[in-house]
Design a protein around this motif. Structure first.
Motif, PDB file in Angstrom:
ATOM      1  N   GLN A  56       0.850  -1.309   0.487  1.00  0.00           N
ATOM      2  CA  GLN A  56       0.195   0.074  -0.294  1.00  0.00           C
ATOM      3  C   GLN A  56       0.182   1.184  -0.207  1.00  0.00           C
ATOM      4  OE1 GLN A  56      -3.666  -0.377   0.271  1.00  0.00           O
ATOM      5  NE2 GLN A  56      -3.278   1.028  -0.246  1.00  0.00           N
ATOM      6  N   TYR A  57       2.416   1.180   0.793  1.00  0.00           N
ATOM      7  CA  TYR A  57       2.509   2.872   0.452  1.00  0.00           C
ATOM      8  C   TYR A  57       3.799   2.303   0.683  1.00  0.00           C
ATOM      9  CZ  TYR A  57      -1.581   3.153   3.431  1.00  0.00           C
ATOM     10  OH  TYR A  57      -2.084   2.908   4.025  1.00  0.00           O
ATOM     11  N   GLY A  58       4.390   1.607  -0.278  1.00  0.00           N
ATOM     12  CA  GLY A  58       6.141   0.880  -0.534  1.00  0.00           C
ATOM     13  C   GLY A  58       6.727   0.458   0.247  1.00  0.00           C
ATOM     14  N   PHE A  59       7.863   0.051  -0.139  1.00  0.00           N
ATOM     15  CA  PHE A  59       8.834  -0.782   0.136  1.00  0.00           C
ATOM     16  C   PHE A  59      10.119   0.016   0.272  1.00  0.00           C
ATOM     17  CE2 PHE A  59       7.032  -3.609  -2.031  1.00  0.00           C
ATOM     18  CZ  PHE A  59       6.503  -5.146  -0.573  1.00  0.00           C
ATOM     19  N   ASP A  60      11.103  -0.332   1.354  1.00  0.00           N
ATOM     20  CA  ASP A  60      12.163   0.593   2.190  1.00  0.00           C
ATOM     21  C   ASP A  60      13.591   0.304   1.434  1.00  0.00           C
ATOM     22  OD1 ASP A  60      11.116   2.098   3.815  1.00  0.00           O
ATOM     23  OD2 ASP A  60      11.135  -0.121   5.473  1.00  0.00           O
ATOM     24  N   ILE A  61      13.166  -0.517   0.317  1.00  0.00           N
ATOM     25  CA  ILE A  61      14.871  -1.078  -0.617  1.00  0.00           C
ATOM     26  C   ILE A  61      14.786  -0.088  -1.949  1.00  0.00           C
ATOM     27  CG2 ILE A  61      16.186  -3.058  -1.677  1.00  0.00           C
ATOM     28  CD1 ILE A  61      13.855  -4.431   0.277  1.00  0.00           C
ATOM     29  N   GLN A  62      15.311   0.526  -2.163  1.00  0.00           N
ATOM     30  CA  GLN A  62      15.552   1.421  -2.999  1.00  0.00           C
ATOM     31  C   GLN A  62      15.546   0.564  -4.087  1.00  0.00           C
ATOM     32  OE1 GLN A  62      14.906   4.837  -3.770  1.00  0.00           O
ATOM     33  NE2 GLN A  62      14.167   4.428  -1.115  1.00  0.00           N
ATOM     34  N   PHE A  63      14.748  -0.182  -4.963  1.00  0.00           N
ATOM     35  CA  PHE A  63      14.945  -1.149  -6.223  1.00  0.00           C
ATOM     36  C   PHE A  63      15.437  -0.675  -7.697  1.00  0.00           C
ATOM     37  CE2 PHE A  63      10.835  -3.226  -3.874  1.00  0.00           C
ATOM     38  CZ  PHE A  63      11.621  -4.206  -2.924  1.00  0.00           C
ATOM     39  N   ALA A  64      15.045   1.134  -7.475  1.00  0.00           N
ATOM     40  CA  ALA A  64      14.787   1.459  -9.044  1.00  0.00           C
ATOM     41  C   ALA A  64      14.760   3.094  -8.486  1.00  0.00           C
ATOM     42  CB  ALA A  64      14.024   0.830  -9.756  1.00  0.00           C
ATOM     43  N   PRO A  65      16.107   3.792  -9.628  1.00  0.00           N
ATOM     44  CA  PRO A  65      16.336   5.308  -8.931  1.00  0.00           C
ATOM     45  C   PRO A  65      14.119   5.696  -8.841  1.00  0.00           C
ATOM     46  CG  PRO A  65      17.709   4.502 -10.658  1.00  0.00           C
ATOM     47  CD  PRO A  65      16.359   3.282 -10.784  1.00  0.00           C
ATOM     48  N   GLY A  66      13.337   5.602 -10.030  1.00  0.00           N
ATOM     49  CA  GLY A  66      11.714   5.967  -9.447  1.00  0.00           C
ATOM     50  C   GLY A  66      10.920   5.587  -8.476  1.00  0.00           C
ATOM     51  N   GLY A  67      12.075   5.279  -7.649  1.00  0.00           N
ATOM     52  CA  GLY A  67      11.295   4.606  -6.347  1.00  0.00           C
ATOM     53  C   GLY A  67      10.597   3.047  -6.073  1.00  0.00           C
ATOM     54  N   THR A  68       9.705   3.282  -5.003  1.00  0.00           N
ATOM     55  CA  THR A  68       9.500   1.966  -4.600  1.00  0.00           C
ATOM     56  C   THR A  68       8.174   1.306  -4.361  1.00  0.00           C
ATOM     57  OG1 THR A  68       9.340   2.359  -2.684  1.00  0.00           O
ATOM     58  CG2 THR A  68      11.766   2.073  -3.238  1.00  0.00           C
ATOM     59  N   LEU A  69       7.165   2.017  -4.741  1.00  0.00           N
ATOM     60  CA  LEU A  69       5.308   1.587  -4.797  1.00  0.00           C
ATOM     61  C   LEU A  69       5.360   1.122  -5.946  1.00  0.00           C
ATOM     62  CD1 LEU A  69       4.254   5.255  -3.956  1.00  0.00           C
ATOM     63  CD2 LEU A  69       4.523   3.393  -2.387  1.00  0.00           C
ATOM     64  N   LEU A  70       4.545   0.194  -5.808  1.00  0.00           N
ATOM     65  CA  LEU A  70       4.480  -0.348  -6.988  1.00  0.00           C
ATOM     66  C   LEU A  70       2.557  -0.228  -7.931  1.00  0.00           C
ATOM     67  CD1 LEU A  70       6.794  -2.900  -5.220  1.00  0.00           C
ATOM     68  CD2 LEU A  70       4.781  -4.236  -5.784  1.00  0.00           C
ATOM     69  N   PHE A  71       2.336   0.788  -6.201  1.00  0.00           N
ATOM     70  CA  PHE A  71       0.422   1.335  -6.995  1.00  0.00           C
ATOM     71  C   PHE A  71       1.035   3.054  -6.550  1.00  0.00           C
ATOM     72  CE2 PHE A  71       0.006  -3.342  -5.874  1.00  0.00           C
ATOM     73  CZ  PHE A  71      -0.805  -3.579  -7.232  1.00  0.00           C
ATOM     74  N   GLU A  72       0.689   3.766  -7.880  1.00  0.00           N
ATOM     75  CA  GLU A  72       1.232   5.460  -7.863  1.00  0.00           C
ATOM     76  C   GLU A  72      -0.894   6.048  -7.797  1.00  0.00           C
ATOM     77  OE1 GLU A  72       3.844   5.306 -10.988  1.00  0.00           O
ATOM     78  OE2 GLU A  72       5.317   4.683  -9.149  1.00  0.00           O
ATOM     79  N   GLY A  73      -1.160   6.809  -7.413  1.00  0.00           N
ATOM     80  CA  GLY A  73      -1.404   7.959  -7.833  1.00  0.00           C
ATOM     81  C   GLY A  73      -2.393   8.370  -6.739  1.00  0.00           C
ATOM     82  N   GLU A  74      -3.747   8.856  -6.957  1.00  0.00           N
ATOM     83  CA  GLU A  74      -4.619   9.313  -5.424  1.00  0.00           C
ATOM     84  C   GLU A  74      -5.499   8.046  -4.994  1.00  0.00           C
ATOM     85  OE1 GLU A  74      -6.704  12.552  -6.965  1.00  0.00           O
ATOM     86  OE2 GLU A  74      -5.805  13.534  -7.963  1.00  0.00           O
ATOM     87  N   LYS A  75      -5.483   8.268  -3.995  1.00  0.00           N
ATOM     88  CA  LYS A  75      -6.201   7.047  -3.230  1.00  0.00           C
ATOM     89  C   LYS A  75      -7.779   6.820  -3.497  1.00  0.00           C
ATOM     90  CE  LYS A  75      -9.733  10.061   0.018  1.00  0.00           C
ATOM     91  NZ  LYS A  75      -9.135  10.044   1.330  1.00  0.00           N
ATOM     92  N   ASP A  76      -8.037   5.535  -4.162  1.00  0.00           N
ATOM     93  CA  ASP A  76      -9.197   5.209  -5.629  1.00  0.00           C
ATOM     94  C   ASP A  76      -9.037   5.197  -6.737  1.00  0.00           C
ATOM     95  OD1 ASP A  76     -10.770   4.250  -2.776  1.00  0.00           O
ATOM     96  OD2 ASP A  76     -11.584   5.583  -2.922  1.00  0.00           O
ATOM     97  N   HIS A  77      -7.886   5.319  -6.645  1.00  0.00           N
ATOM     98  CA  HIS A  77      -7.369   5.795  -8.435  1.00  0.00           C
ATOM     99  C   HIS A  77      -5.630   5.085  -8.322  1.00  0.00           C
ATOM    100  CE1 HIS A  77     -10.928   8.510  -9.527  1.00  0.00           C
ATOM    101  NE2 HIS A  77     -10.754   8.735  -8.493  1.00  0.00           N
ATOM    102  N   LEU A  78      -5.083   4.165  -7.454  1.00  0.00           N
ATOM    103  CA  LEU A  78      -4.488   3.845  -7.867  1.00  0.00           C
ATOM    104  C   LEU A  78      -3.847   2.970  -8.650  1.00  0.00           C
ATOM    105  CD1 LEU A  78      -3.463   2.637  -4.428  1.00  0.00           C
ATOM    106  CD2 LEU A  78      -3.016   4.880  -5.334  1.00  0.00           C
TER     107      LEU A  78
END
Length: 346
Positions: A56-78
């Protein structure tokens, strides 16, 4: 999970577990927190709460320069991240397994996905999906597409911005005749076109957990698996209605006086009544091991230094020594903040 490891090492252990092939995810699960005395169902609830929080909120591991969130955007629009690294590393397959596994054990769910993504995930035609402009997670792309919405004349600078985006996705330049068509095509590609492989992986992960036939047969359960965030807000009254407050049926056998019990219980009620929805969610997770509301909560006032919980029995144990609400509030807030590390580790 070894609580002596760093947050990143614990995440690697979780991801390694969910990347394993040929696992029967319907089997009973036993979890152990190395470095913490907690045992029982509360540990399992903590495990599922942890993995779903990461989704829901992302991983601490820096997998890639683009970030660690698997699902992005506004709530109810991820929508799924368009990160090439996450896609090629099968992270959405892992996400599907996590979601299905948690659902099988009655655990937390992933809230807030775009209805358009859910429509396609469960076999709906992409062309029939209803896409909202808010479903476009990239705000810069969203603002560019938004320029096409309406009939106001576009400036040369606005046309250049739109054309740069359109041509990067192999669409024609904007004209007065194709303006509305281009709006629809760009929005479709931004939301569904660039995430189709991620959705396919997510579906495969859900199928691996063997819940797919059930979901296809009982489509009414889909909102339970992927609830709207706006529908799962925690409120003070919902929690207060489920609390079994301590009683003194035989005061002679009680180690804590009725006065201390009433005072500390009152502090807890005040804290709940004034806490934000997010803080209440953390309180529930500290209390029972995950952020799923149980049938009841128990409260005990005891001889202790700090607040603690017996998650297996849904019991919050509060020290008797508090005489000032400000000190109680500080300590209960500190206790709640430990939910990401384990039980009793303040």
């Amino acid at each position: 999970m070894d609580l002596g490891n760093s947050a990143e090492d614990r995440e690697r252990a979780i991801l390694s577990f969910y990347k394993m092939a040929h696992v029967n995810w319907t089997s009973p699960l036993t979890c152990t927190l190395k470095g913490d005395p907690a045992i029982g169902d509360g540990v399992t609830r903590h495990f599922f709460s942890t993995i779903m929080s990461k989704l829901q909120y992302g991983f601490d591991i820096q997998f890639a320069p683009g970030g660690t969130l698997l699902f992005e955007g506004e709530k109810d629009h991820l929508i799924p991240s368009t990160s090439h690294f996450l896609l090629e590393s099968d992270f959405f397959l892992v996400a599907g397994r996590m979601i299905g596994h948690s659902f099988l054990h009655g655990g937390p769910c992933l809230g807030g996905l775009s209805p358009a993504i859910l429509h396609v995930l469960f076999g709906g035609s992409p062309e029939e999906a209803i896409i909202d402009l808010k479903d476009c997670a990239d705000l810069e792309i969203r603002e560019t597409i938004k320029l096409l919405d309406g009939e106001a004349e576009l400036s040369s600078e606005e046309k250049d911005t739109i054309n740069a985006l359109a041509m990067s996705w192999d669409f024609p330049r904007v004209t007065s005749e194709n303006r509305r068509w281009l709006f629809d095509k760009l929005l479709f590609h931004a939301v569904l076109g660039r995430t189709c492989r991620q959705v396919h992986q997510l579906r495969r992960g859900l199928k691996d957990t063997q819940i797919w036939p059930f979901l296809k047969e009982r489509t009414d359960t889909v909102p339970l698996l992927f609830p709207r965030i706006s529908d799962i807000q925690f409120t003070a009254q919902i929690i207060l209605d489920k609390i079994n407050w301590p009683t003194h049926d035989d005061e002679e056998d009680m180690e804590v006086s009725l006065e201390d019990t009433c005072r500390v219980s009152g502090f807890l009620r005040t804290f709940i009544e004034n806490a934000s929805s997010k803080l209440l969610e953390k309180l529930v997770q500290f209390w029972v091991g995950w952020n799923v509301l149980p049938r009841y909560f128990d409260v005990e006032v005891i001889e202790s230094s700090y607040p603690k919980s017996s998650t297996c029995f849904h019991t919050l144990k509060l020290p008797r020594h508090y005489t000032e609400y400000s000190i109680f509030k500080t300590d209960i807030t500190a206790a709640i903040s430990t939910v990401d590390t384990g039980f009793g580790m303040i």
